[in-house]
Design an enzyme around this catalytic site. Structure first.
Site, short mmCIF file in Angstrom:
data_model
loop_
_atom_site.label_atom_id
_atom_site.label_comp_id
_atom_site.label_asym_id
_atom_site.label_seq_id
_atom_site.Cartn_x
_atom_site.Cartn_y
_atom_site.Cartn_z
N SER A 180 0.83 -1.20 0.00
CA SER A 180 0.00 0.00 0.00
C SER A 180 0.86 1.25 0.00
O SER A 180 2.06 1.19 0.30
CB SER A 180 -0.91 0.02 1.23
OG SER A 180 -1.80 -1.07 1.23
N GLU B 232 -6.96 -2.75 -7.52
CA GLU B 232 -7.52 -2.30 -6.24
C GLU B 232 -6.78 -1.04 -5.80
O GLU B 232 -5.70 -1.13 -5.22
CB GLU B 232 -7.39 -3.42 -5.20
CG GLU B 232 -8.13 -4.69 -5.59
CD GLU B 232 -7.80 -5.89 -4.73
OE1 GLU B 232 -7.08 -5.70 -3.72
OE2 GLU B 232 -8.24 -7.00 -5.05
N ARG C 181 -6.43 3.14 -0.75
CA ARG C 181 -6.76 4.42 -0.14
C ARG C 181 -6.94 5.56 -1.15
O ARG C 181 -7.40 6.64 -0.80
CB ARG C 181 -5.65 4.80 0.84
CG ARG C 181 -4.38 5.30 0.20
CD ARG C 181 -3.25 5.41 1.17
NE ARG C 181 -2.82 4.09 1.59
CZ ARG C 181 -2.16 3.85 2.72
NH1 ARG C 181 -1.85 4.82 3.53
NH2 ARG C 181 -1.81 2.62 3.05
N ARG D 285 -2.81 6.05 12.78
CA ARG D 285 -1.79 5.77 11.76
C ARG D 285 -0.44 6.39 12.11
O ARG D 285 0.61 5.82 11.79
CB ARG D 285 -2.25 6.25 10.39
CG ARG D 285 -3.43 5.45 9.82
CD ARG D 285 -3.68 5.78 8.37
NE ARG D 285 -2.61 5.28 7.53
CZ ARG D 285 -1.64 6.03 7.01
NH1 ARG D 285 -1.62 7.35 7.24
NH2 ARG D 285 -0.69 5.50 6.26
N TYR E 37 2.05 3.50 12.09
CA TYR E 37 2.89 3.43 10.89
C TYR E 37 3.93 4.53 10.80
O TYR E 37 4.60 4.66 9.78
CB TYR E 37 2.00 3.52 9.63
CG TYR E 37 0.99 2.43 9.48
CD1 TYR E 37 1.34 1.09 9.62
CD2 TYR E 37 -0.34 2.73 9.16
CE1 TYR E 37 0.40 0.08 9.47
CE2 TYR E 37 -1.29 1.72 8.99
CZ TYR E 37 -0.91 0.41 9.15
OH TYR E 37 -1.83 -0.59 8.99
N CYS F 279 -3.68 9.14 27.01
CA CYS F 279 -2.61 8.96 27.98
C CYS F 279 -1.48 8.12 27.40
O CYS F 279 -1.17 7.03 27.86
CB CYS F 279 -3.18 8.31 29.24
SG CYS F 279 -2.10 8.44 30.66
#
Length: 468
Positions: A238, A318, A321, A362, A366, A393
């Site tokens: 991706s 495909e 995103r 994310r 990531y 936290c």
């Protein structure tokens, strides 16, 4: 050169990381980071003809704002570019899915990829045609496979020998036919984060071409009387910005495609090369146009088929995103502002907002980068190096790691983060018992809630002690 202890310790650290340019106008939008209708009007961020400040006045923050026109435009751009080359386009339900979005996907002529029973349920509730649904997943349970077959899902992408056995048994038990593709790993290292690179050998997805497992999986499926073998499926990862990585993958997968025809006497009608195309989260990202991606992919497949002396199968892609990612932004309210002096004497302004890793994990998961803008007013103050953080936290609760913000940013200001359409609401959680934000679709000056904000009643619904 970056200092060994990090860029913040290097000379000139106040400039931020090398890719982050100090803006001449801290109020201006960087167009490639935002949806196509986003603009600033007298300091107010306006999307789909609706002022974000007006949305906040009615719906509060944090909130996701979904630009319907932008979503549909990107869906059509991929559909048209790849349709001209004879490819099918599958929208990634895992990126973001609700019944409204499923209906948009259907109306724009795309197919839909799901990878769980929940996603399948949403798609079917929206009236999405089952024959245009692909079902992924590395651990599909017997009950999930049985439902997919019963609903007439267009293709089930098998991922293990256990799944092959389950699926064959289901078709024999029910007397129904399953349409199946085989997920293969092509051994290609995509230039992306290791957690979203999916074609190397040492990971959970697919059958290895190199080991012979992929051919054996096809052999077992072809031997099953009630299984319709459609073809092979490959996905290299991706957030990919060009087609170069697909060349090796296409060559290896098409060789297997030809081997299946030669050794098993089966010419598979289809082939899926995945996709996972990237979007611009910051100015360091340069995504390709769908037409260029289609031309590149078409050239690769045509060349490989010619070299192998085989006819080209029906192809699918495909985008991941690339459809919904840029179509959504997240809006927050600033709660506190804290200048922090770093070891090298540099100062970073920490801007704490009323969301965080519960609505966008994310950055923590990531190490992803994002941008942001002041959304409710114009600032005349100079830009300062900032970091937008959440209220959870955790020290790693960061929304925007590096960005220049107005020096006068203050509690009560609205901050909007672009590019949050993919894997933000879909990966949102109730960490620290946060309530997941709403998704508000905007178009032509009108707004509608497509996913409502969670309530305290939602939060306590599964807490059995609360009902004692």
């Amino acid at each position: 050169m970056t200092h060994e202890a990090g860029w913040a310790h290097a000379p000139g650290a106040l400039r931020g990381p090398s890719w982050l340019d100090r803006p001449t106008d801290v109020n201006a939008l960087v167009p490639q980071l935002w949806s196509r209708t986003a603009r600033k009007v007298d300091g107010d961020l306006v999307i789909g003809g609706v002022a974000v400040a007006d949305l906040v006045a009615e719906h509060n923050t944090p909130a996701y704002v979904l630009d319907e026109e932008d979503f549909r435009h990107r869906a059509r751009a991929f559909r048209d570019a790849f349709d001209e080359a004879g490819w099918d386009v599958y929208y990634a339900g895992k990126a973001f899915l609700c019944t409204t979005v499923a209906q948009w996907v259907a109306e724009e002529g795309l197919c839909l990829d799901v990878c769980s029973d929940g996603e399948l349920t949403v798609a079917l509730r929206a009236g999405f045609p089952a024959e245009r649904i692909g079902y992924h997943g590395n651990n599909k349970a017997h009950v999930e496979l049985r439902r997919a077959v019963a609903e007439g899902v267009g293709r089930i992408v098998v991922d293990s020998f256990d799944e092959v056995e389950r699926l064959v048994a289901i078709t024999e038990e029910t007397g129904t036919t399953a349409r199946v593709m085989v997920r293969v790993t092509a051994g290609v290292e995509a230039h992306t984060h290791e957690y979203i690179a999916t074609a190397h050998e040492d990971q959970k997805f697919g059958f290895s071409i190199t080991s012979g497992d992929a051919l054996e999986a096809v052999r077992r499926l072809v031997a099953a009387p009630r299984v319709e073998f459609l073809g092979l499926h490959s996905h290299i990862g991706s957030q990919i910005f060009d087609t170069s990585g697909f060349e090796v993958a296409a060559r290896r997968v098409l060789r297997l495609h030809a081997q299946v025809a030669e050794e098993l006497g089966v010419t598979a009608p289809e082939l899926d090369l995945g996709g996972g195309f990237g979007i611009a989260y910051t100015t360091q990202d340069d995504p390709a146009d769908p037409a260029d991606l289609a031309a590149g992919m078409q050239q690769i497949v045509t060349g490989e088929c010619a070299a192998l002396g085989i006819e080209r199968p029906r192809l699918s892609i495909e985008p991941g995103r690339a459809v919904v990612g840029p179509s959504m932004c997240t809006v927050y309210t600033v709660g506190t502002v804290k200048p922090v002096t770093l070891d090298a004497g540099a100062v970073r302004t920490y801007v704490s907002v009323d969301g965080g890793m519960s609505d966008n994990v994310r950055t923590a998961l990531y190490d992803a980068d994002y941008s942001c803008t002041l959304a409710g007013r114009t600032s005349e103050a100079p830009p300062v190096l900032g970091r937008v953080v959440g209220k959870h936290c955790e020290a790693g609760d960061i929304v925007v790691r590096d960005e220049f913000v107005p020096a006068d940013v203050a509690p009560g200001d609205l901050v909007a983060v672009p590019g949050t359409g993919a894997y933000c609401r879909s990966m949102a959680s109730n960490y620290n018992h946060a309530l997941r934000p709403p998704v508000i679709a905007v178009r032509d000056g009108a707004a509608r809630v497509v996913l409502r904000r969670e309530t305290v009643d939602d939060l306590l619904a599964t807490d059995m002690g609360a009902h004692a």
